[in-house]
Design an enzyme around this catalytic site. Structure first.
Site, PDB file in Angstrom:
ATOM      1  N   GLU A 165     -59.829 -30.136   1.050  1.00 25.97           N
ATOM      2  CA  GLU A 165     -61.109 -30.583   1.623  1.00 25.97           C
ATOM      3  C   GLU A 165     -60.935 -31.872   2.430  1.00 25.97           C
ATOM      4  OE1 GLU A 165     -64.459 -30.959  -1.122  1.00 25.97           O
ATOM      5  OE2 GLU A 165     -65.346 -32.438   0.217  1.00 25.97           O
ATOM      6  N   SER A 185     -57.699 -27.389  -9.285  1.00 28.44           N
ATOM      7  CA  SER A 185     -59.144 -27.537  -9.060  1.00 28.44           C
ATOM      8  C   SER A 185     -59.560 -28.974  -9.346  1.00 28.44           C
ATOM      9  CB  SER A 185     -59.902 -26.569  -9.966  1.00 28.44           C
ATOM     10  OG  SER A 185     -61.270 -26.893  -9.968  1.00 28.44           O
ATOM     11  N   SER A 209     -65.446 -23.505  -9.912  1.00 28.86           N
ATOM     12  CA  SER A 209     -64.777 -22.312  -9.354  1.00 28.86           C
ATOM     13  C   SER A 209     -64.445 -21.274 -10.432  1.00 28.86           C
ATOM     14  CB  SER A 209     -63.500 -22.751  -8.631  1.00 28.86           C
ATOM     15  OG  SER A 209     -62.783 -23.686  -9.404  1.00 28.86           O
TER      16      SER A 209
HETATM   17  O1  0CJ Z   1     -64.200 -28.341  -2.281  1.00 28.19           O
HETATM   18  C1  0CJ Z   1     -65.091 -27.583  -2.608  1.00 28.19           C
HETATM   19  C2  0CJ Z   1     -65.994 -27.127  -1.613  1.00 28.19           C
HETATM   20  C3  0CJ Z   1     -65.248 -27.150  -4.031  1.00 28.19           C
HETATM   21  C4  0CJ Z   1     -64.983 -25.708  -4.232  1.00 28.19           C
HETATM   22  C5  0CJ Z   1     -65.096 -25.300  -5.675  1.00 28.19           C
HETATM   23  O2  0CJ Z   1     -64.157 -25.792  -6.523  1.00 28.19           O
HETATM   24  P1  0CJ Z   1     -62.583 -25.628  -6.391  1.00 28.19           P
HETATM   25  O3  0CJ Z   1     -62.026 -25.698  -7.758  1.00 28.19           O
HETATM   26  O4  0CJ Z   1     -62.245 -24.444  -5.584  1.00 28.19           O
HETATM   27  O5  0CJ Z   1     -62.197 -26.867  -5.514  1.00 28.19           O
HETATM   28  P2  0CJ Z   1     -61.924 -28.396  -5.807  1.00 28.19           P
HETATM   29  O6  0CJ Z   1     -60.434 -28.544  -5.960  1.00 28.19           O
HETATM   30  O7  0CJ Z   1     -62.394 -29.095  -4.573  1.00 28.19           O
HETATM   31  O8  0CJ Z   1     -62.671 -28.824  -6.997  1.00 28.19           O
END
Ligand code: 0CJ
Ligand code: F3S
Length: 338
Positions: free
Chosen positions: A136, A232, A277
């Site tokens: 991100e 995550s 997620s």
């Molecule tokens: O960055 C995002 C839009 C969050 C997506 C949902 O969580 P995840 O685990 O895929 O991603 P993160 O590593 O950012 O928490």
């Protein structure tokens, strides 16, 4: 739920609410499934659609192919961008590679991208609080690479330099620890008193709510189990928040069979939650594992109500509309072409 007693040997589970899928993840996973139905396999997805092993494995079985870069996708195919978002250069690469794109970036990440573009246009120095190397952060930084510098936690503040301390704004990754981010902002404000804040919270509602619930749980449980994958960010933050809230131990597991029997030694209250997620079937398996070991009573720890939903990516909505119109025309003898 089992019978509740106050006997000394009572074993109980505190189950966080909200937990698991947020609106952006739900939308992104459904988008891959709909694209597979609509166009047939394979559908290429750049980066894991969301950071969850089970989700990725399940979609692979249905015909999704995950790649890290668009140049791995053969020309003429469809590539979907993950919920974490991409830099504008990635859109350019896809166009150059003659790929059709479906953008499953969470709308709340897109909101941060737009803030970055706006402040860069106004020539601000943008301090992006986030974790180095996270997908991100790479995407958001790519919106204005000349104006954005990354601040990866309070210990990074000392090295931050800006052109004009009266024109500085901070933005952030959506999935950070709320408390740690406020600590970083506090340190930045000491250094740059005129620092301005994002127009609305960049840490999203889902991240905030899951942390609120785990905080409440962590204060009462000796052990907290967070279901989520190692990559995550938001799931990892839940482990940290649980420990800071007072839980003696907190662990991240992808699947129930990773839980170790020894973790339960001397434990009477176990907290259970999951990252944004994580599909709830994985939490159900953890609850089943615990109930087989005497942890049958489940109490919900409710920190917030969530009702937010997002519509599917526009490329899919358009094609689904066209397909529906063609079907109606076919069934009613109309003249529309599929
Ligand atoms: O960055 C995002 C839009 C969050 C997506 C949902 O969580 P995840 O685990 O895929 O991603 P993160 O590593 O950012 O928490
Ligand atoms: Fe979006 Fe937050 Fe989920 S940014 S994908 S709603 S964790």
């Amino acid at each position: 739920m089992g019978l509740m007693t106050d006997s000394p040997g009572r074993r109980r589970v505190l189950l966080a609410s909200p937990r698991g899928y947020c609106a952006g993840v739900d939308r992104a996973v459904i988008a891959v499934e709909k694209a597979l139905e609509q166009y047939g396999a394979p559908i290429y997805v750049r980066h894991e659609i969301v950071h969850n092993k089970y989700v990725v494995q399940t979609l692979e079985k249905k015909g999704a192919i995950f790649v890290e870069q668009t140049d791995e996708v053969p020309p003429g195919n469809i590539v979907m961008f993950s919920a974490h978002g991409v830099a504008p250069t990635v859109h350019d690469e896809a166009a150059a590679g003659r790929l059709a794109t479906i953008d499953a970036t969470c709308p709340l990440v897109t909101k941060v991208h737009k803030e970055a573009v706006r402040f860069a246009d106004e020539d601000y120095d943008i301090l992006l609080i986030g974790h180095e190397g996270h997908e991100e952060v790479i995407g958001t930084s790519g919106e204005a690479p000349d104006h954005i510098q990354l601040v990866d936690g309070p210990e990074d503040v000392a090295k931050v330099e800006v052109r004009d301390p009266s024109k500085v704004v901070w933005l952030s990754q959506t999935t950070l620890s709320v408390d740690e981010t406020m600590e970083t902002v506090g340190a930045l404000k000491e250094k740059f008193p005129q620092l301005i804040s994002p127009p609305s919270d960049d840490i999203c509602y889902a991240t905030q709510n899951r942390q609120l619930a785990v905080k409440e749980m962590g204060a009462q449980a000796e052990l907290v189990i967070v279901v989520g994958s190692r990559n995550s960010s938001n799931s990892k933050r839940l482990v940290e928040v649980a420990k800071l809230a007072g839980s003696a131990a907190a662990y991240l597991v992808d699947f129930a069979d990773e839980i170790e029997e020894g973790w339960l030694d001397g434990v009477s209250t176990v907290g259970v939650t999951s990252g944004a997620s994580v599909p709830d079937v994985l939490v159900e398996q953890v609850l089943e594992w615990l109930s087989q070991r005497g942890f049958e009573d489940v109490e919900i720890v409710k920190a917030a109500e969530e009702s937010i939903t997002f519509s599917l990516p526009k490329e899919l909505r358009r094609d689904l509309r066209e397909e529906a119109a063609a079907l109606v025309a076919e069934r009613t003898g109309g003249g529309a072409q599929a």
